[in-house]
Design an enzyme around this catalytic site. Structure first.
Site, PDB file in Angstrom:
ATOM      1  NE  ARG A  38     -22.847  -3.900   3.409  1.00 30.30           N
ATOM      2  CZ  ARG A  38     -21.628  -3.865   2.590  1.00 30.30           C
ATOM      3  NH1 ARG A  38     -20.475  -4.574   3.518  1.00 30.30           N
ATOM      4  NH2 ARG A  38     -21.323  -3.981   1.400  1.00 30.30           N
ATOM      5  CE  LYS A  68      -4.481   1.140   1.999  1.00 30.12           C
ATOM      6  NZ  LYS A  68      -5.592   0.698   2.872  1.00 30.12           N
ATOM      7  CD  GLU A  82     -19.385  -1.853   8.126  1.00 28.06           C
ATOM      8  OE1 GLU A  82     -19.658  -2.918   7.546  1.00 28.06           O
ATOM      9  OE2 GLU A  82     -18.452  -0.952   7.844  1.00 28.06           O
TER      10      GLU A  82
HETATM   11  C1  LIG Z   1     -18.923  -1.596   4.249  1.00 23.19           C
HETATM   12  C2  LIG Z   1     -17.960  -0.774   4.391  1.00 23.19           C
HETATM   13  N1  LIG Z   1     -17.336  -0.426   5.342  1.00 23.19           N
HETATM   14  C3  LIG Z   1     -16.404   0.283   5.451  1.00 23.19           C
HETATM   15  C4  LIG Z   1     -15.643   0.586   4.361  1.00 23.19           C
HETATM   16  C5  LIG Z   1     -14.295   1.732   4.509  1.00 23.19           C
HETATM   17  N2  LIG Z   1     -13.268   1.089   3.667  1.00 23.19           N
HETATM   18  C6  LIG Z   1     -13.081   1.743   2.673  1.00 23.19           C
HETATM   19  S1  LIG Z   1     -11.578   0.848   2.131  1.00 23.19           S
HETATM   20  C7  LIG Z   1     -11.500   0.115   3.484  1.00 23.19           C
HETATM   21  C8  LIG Z   1     -10.378  -0.865   3.459  1.00 23.19           C
HETATM   22  C9  LIG Z   1     -10.232  -2.000   2.492  1.00 23.19           C
HETATM   23  O1  LIG Z   1      -9.254  -2.887   2.711  1.00 23.19           O
HETATM   24  P1  LIG Z   1      -9.065  -3.833   1.332  1.00 23.19           P
HETATM   25  O2  LIG Z   1     -10.230  -4.556   0.944  1.00 23.19           O
HETATM   26  O3  LIG Z   1      -7.885  -4.727   2.168  1.00 23.19           O
HETATM   27  O4  LIG Z   1      -8.366  -2.582   0.501  1.00 23.19           O
HETATM   28  P2  LIG Z   1      -7.049  -1.775   0.652  1.00 23.19           P
HETATM   29  O5  LIG Z   1      -7.591  -0.509   1.063  1.00 23.19           O
HETATM   30  O6  LIG Z   1      -6.132  -2.310   1.459  1.00 23.19           O
HETATM   31  O7  LIG Z   1      -6.400  -1.626  -0.903  1.00 23.19           O
HETATM   32  C10 LIG Z   1     -12.478   0.251   4.451  1.00 23.19           C
HETATM   33  C11 LIG Z   1     -12.582  -0.150   5.468  1.00 23.19           C
HETATM   34  C12 LIG Z   1     -16.343   0.438   3.240  1.00 23.19           C
HETATM   35  N3  LIG Z   1     -15.867   0.914   2.031  1.00 23.19           N
HETATM   36  N4  LIG Z   1     -17.544  -0.186   3.231  1.00 23.19           N
END
Ligand SMILES: Cc1ncc(C[n+]2csc(CCOP(=O)(O)OP(=O)(O)O)c2C)c(N)n1
Length: 636
Positions: free
Chosen positions: A395, A282, A367
């Site tokens: 959610r 990242k 959630e």
């Molecule tokens: C239901 C929901 N909860 C929280 C989020 C906030 N959120 C956006 S990206 C993310 C992290 C996602 O992690 P990953 O899938 O590993 O992707 P990365 O950001 O590491 O590339 C979160 C928690 C979201 N988009 N949707």
């Protein structure tokens, strides 16, 4: 000017490049993303991590015939840059600009609109069934991060993918991070797959178990082989996925385009579900983002040279006041537990973690589970406080009705990012919570007018034996002094800020200050309107409403939420239920339509819920009433 990027108008152009040109393109894409996001803000770290993966996918797969479904969709800036949106890229996340997430209206390369996590696998499987039913041959590829893989819906999809055994490709983009370092058992398992330790452990374990078996007779040898086989399966990389019926391949370097292409070309031949485990970093290529990937996840504008964010005003954010107050209250109440669903920084609860690590839980992108987990904590006699963004709280709606409300449990829900939000667009607007919670029994719903009131609300909420929600925006406060001591707010009592003559404004949360400003401007124009801080959305202040009914001719409600089912409709219903038709209720809020992407200021202005909009509405009401009176006086 970019030597290669400027010539890329579609993935077909990327497919023609040689190894050196590809490397140059990757570096130019990074440069462009850093340049633009430093000005607009946006999802920096994930996009810097997905550059090579994007290029490899578009080279191996015949997009747009082959379908790429990006989970969350916050990592698709490289995809946008090579699928015909290069020239518009500087408009990303702006009003009337391109979206920061996949958007089917923008491009045929965007297959699934996303924003919330963990949806891509389910949608991809649906598309696979549709493809097979129609006898089509294209590939369906879901790209999901390690964080999003932990969301319940993704696991439900894996369950069905393994069961149906259709031809589908899952690319697991594993950077060990959600927004913050990923948490949970699945994340540990992925780490384990990455570490290579499985191989050593398999061998050691097999040897030690086999050695325990006395080597007598053929049967024993067979038994030993059998155990060895079983153990191997148990310890072989990816066996969790393999056991579900999904072929596991990996881990593979997600920054080596050639290696990934080779693997993708091979998995295209598979006739059953395959998961390719890609490992990325990242923030790759920009030191500040590599070092602080979490802070650059959803980044504010920043200075490229120093990596420092450009600050707005010095007042603390609502999220941080919420968290700081909770920390203060938790000092004297050991029952207070803080819960976040993968948003420790965003909700400010990371500070709670530092202070009370044993009373803090990050449940991951979960959630529903987070709210149900709070239910258990409350049943066990603790005082759970869960902070979720308004849009993600959607959610957990069933848990709120089926458990929190029906058992009337003392759970506090901090609804962060409530109201219109900047940049992220339709998938992230926090505009529905008032309406969807308004109809649920037992819940006390509050919204502070400023940061000091938020302190008192957190204090008040923890004193209740019922569920309480507190909604607050993604914003900094007004600089109102904060205190070390708190005052309990009587439940259902509004704050009458100013009396008026004909009409009175009932404002909710972040609309109270604009309403006060509007009242001042109207006063200068000779119009006296009252202002009430309707700090409880539910229960309503019935006593005050009855008095208003007697003393005023009209009410104007203002809220940063949708009109239908909102605060205004509650006020209107109150009078109708009491068969009182004397007072007229006007309302400002959002209509039933998809709000455009833009900054909150623009959205508030567009829908007339800012100071100017309130002034205009009041003038309109008064002019309308004057016209009506003139019409009545006209000789017939
Ligand atoms: C239901 C929901 N909860 C929280 C989020 C906030 N959120 C956006 S990206 C993310 C992290 C996602 O992690 P990953 O899938 O590993 O992707 P990365 O950001 O590491 O590339 C979160 C928690 C979201 N988009 N949707």
């Amino acid at each position: 000017m970019y030597e290669i990027l400027n010539k890329i108008n579609s993935p077909a152009d990327v497919r023609k490049l040689n190894e050196n040109e590809l490397k140059k393109l990757a570096s130019e894409i990074r440069e462009e993303i850093i340049n633009v996001v430093s000005k607009t803000g946006g999802h920096l770290s994930s996009n810097l991590g997905s550059v090579e993966l994007t290029l490899a996918l578009h080279r191996s797969f015949n997009t747009p015939e082959d379908k790429l479904l990006w989970d969350v969709g916050h990592q698709i800036y490289p995809h946008k840059l090579i699928t015909g949106r290069r020239e518009l890229f500087h408009t990303i996340r702006q009003y009337k600009g391109i979206s920061g997430f996949p958007n089917r209206d923008e491009s045929e390369y965007d297959v699934l609109n996303t924003g919330h996590a963990s949806t891509a696998l389910s949608a991809a499987l649906g598309m696979v069934i549709a493809r097979d039913q129609k006898g089509e041959k294209h590939h369906v590829v879901a790209i999901v991060g390690d964080g999003s893989l932990t969301g319940g819906i993704a696991l439900e999809a894996l369950n069905q993918i393994g069961h149906l055994k259709r031809r589908i490709i899952i690319v697991l983009n594993d950077n060990k991070m959600s927004i913050s370092p990923n948490v949970g058992a699945i994340s540990k398992y992925l780490d384990y797959l990455q570490s290579g330790q499985f191989y050593v452990k398999t061998k050691e374990m097999i040897r030690s178990v086999v050695e325990l078996i006395p080597a007598v007779g053929k049967k024993m040898v067979e038994l030993a082989h059998d155990i060895e086989d079983k153990l191997k399966k148990l310890m072989v990389p990816g066996s969790f996925f393999e056991e579900l019926g999904i072929r596991y391949i990996g881990p593979i370097n997600g920054h080596n385009i050639e290696e990934m292409e080779e693997v993708f070309d091979r998995v295209k031949k598979c006739t059953r579900p395959v998961l390719v485990h890609i490992v990325t970093e990242k923030g790759k290529g920009y030191k500040p983002a590599e070092e602080k990937a979490n802070w650059f996840h959803s980044s504010a504008p920043f200075d490229i040279k120093t990596g420092k964010f450009k600050k707005k005003n010095g007042a603390p954010s609502y999220s941080s006041v919420f968290s700081d107050t909770l920390i203060q209250l938790a000092k004297n109440d050991e029952k207070v537990i803080a819960i976040t669903a993968a948003m420790p920084e965003g909700t400010g609860l990371i500070k709670f973690k530092e202070k009370y690590p044993d009373r803090y839980f990050d449940v991951g992108i979960a959630e529903q589970h987070g709210v149900e987990f709070s239910v258990g904590l409350a049943l066990g006699g603790l005082r759970p406080v869960i902070a979720l963004y308004s849009t993600f709280l959607q959610r957990a709606y069933d848990q709120i009705i089926h458990d929190v409300s029906l058992m009337d449990l003392p759970i506090v829900i901090g609804i962060d990012r409530a109201g219109a939000v900047s940049g992220d667009g339709p998938t992230h607007q926090g505009i529905y919570d008032i309406s969807y919670l308004n109809i649920v029994p037992n819940i006390i719903m509050m919204a502070p007018k400023d940061e000091r009131e938020l302190q008192n609300m957190v204090f008040t909420a923890l004193k209740q034996e019922h569920p309480v929600t507190i909604r607050y925006p993604r914003a900094q406060g007004y600089g109102v002094p904060l205190k070390e001591t708190f005052e309990e707010i009587p439940i259902g009592k509004w704050e009458l800020i100013k009396e008026g003559k004909d009409g009175i404004i009932l404002a909710v949360g972040n609309r109270v200050y604009p309403a006060m400003e509007a009242a001042l401007e109207l006063k200068d124009a000779g119009i006296e309107v009252g202002v009430v801080n309707s700090r409880f959305i539910k229960p309503l202040d019935k006593e005050l409403l009855k008095r208003i009914e007697k003393e005023y001719k009209w009410i104007l409600t203002v809220e940063d939420g949708v009109l239908k089912g909102g605060f205004g409709t509650s006020v209107d219903l109150f009078f109708r239920e009491n068969k009182s038709f004397k007072i007229k209720v006007y309302s400002l809020g959002y209509p039933e339509e998809i709000l455009p992407q833009g900054d909150t200021k623009t959205i508030h202005k567009l829908y007339g819920i800012d100071k100017d909009g309130i002034v205009n509405k009041v003038k309109g009401i008064i002019n309308k009433r004057k016209r009506k009176i003139r019409d009545l006086l006209k000789p017939s």
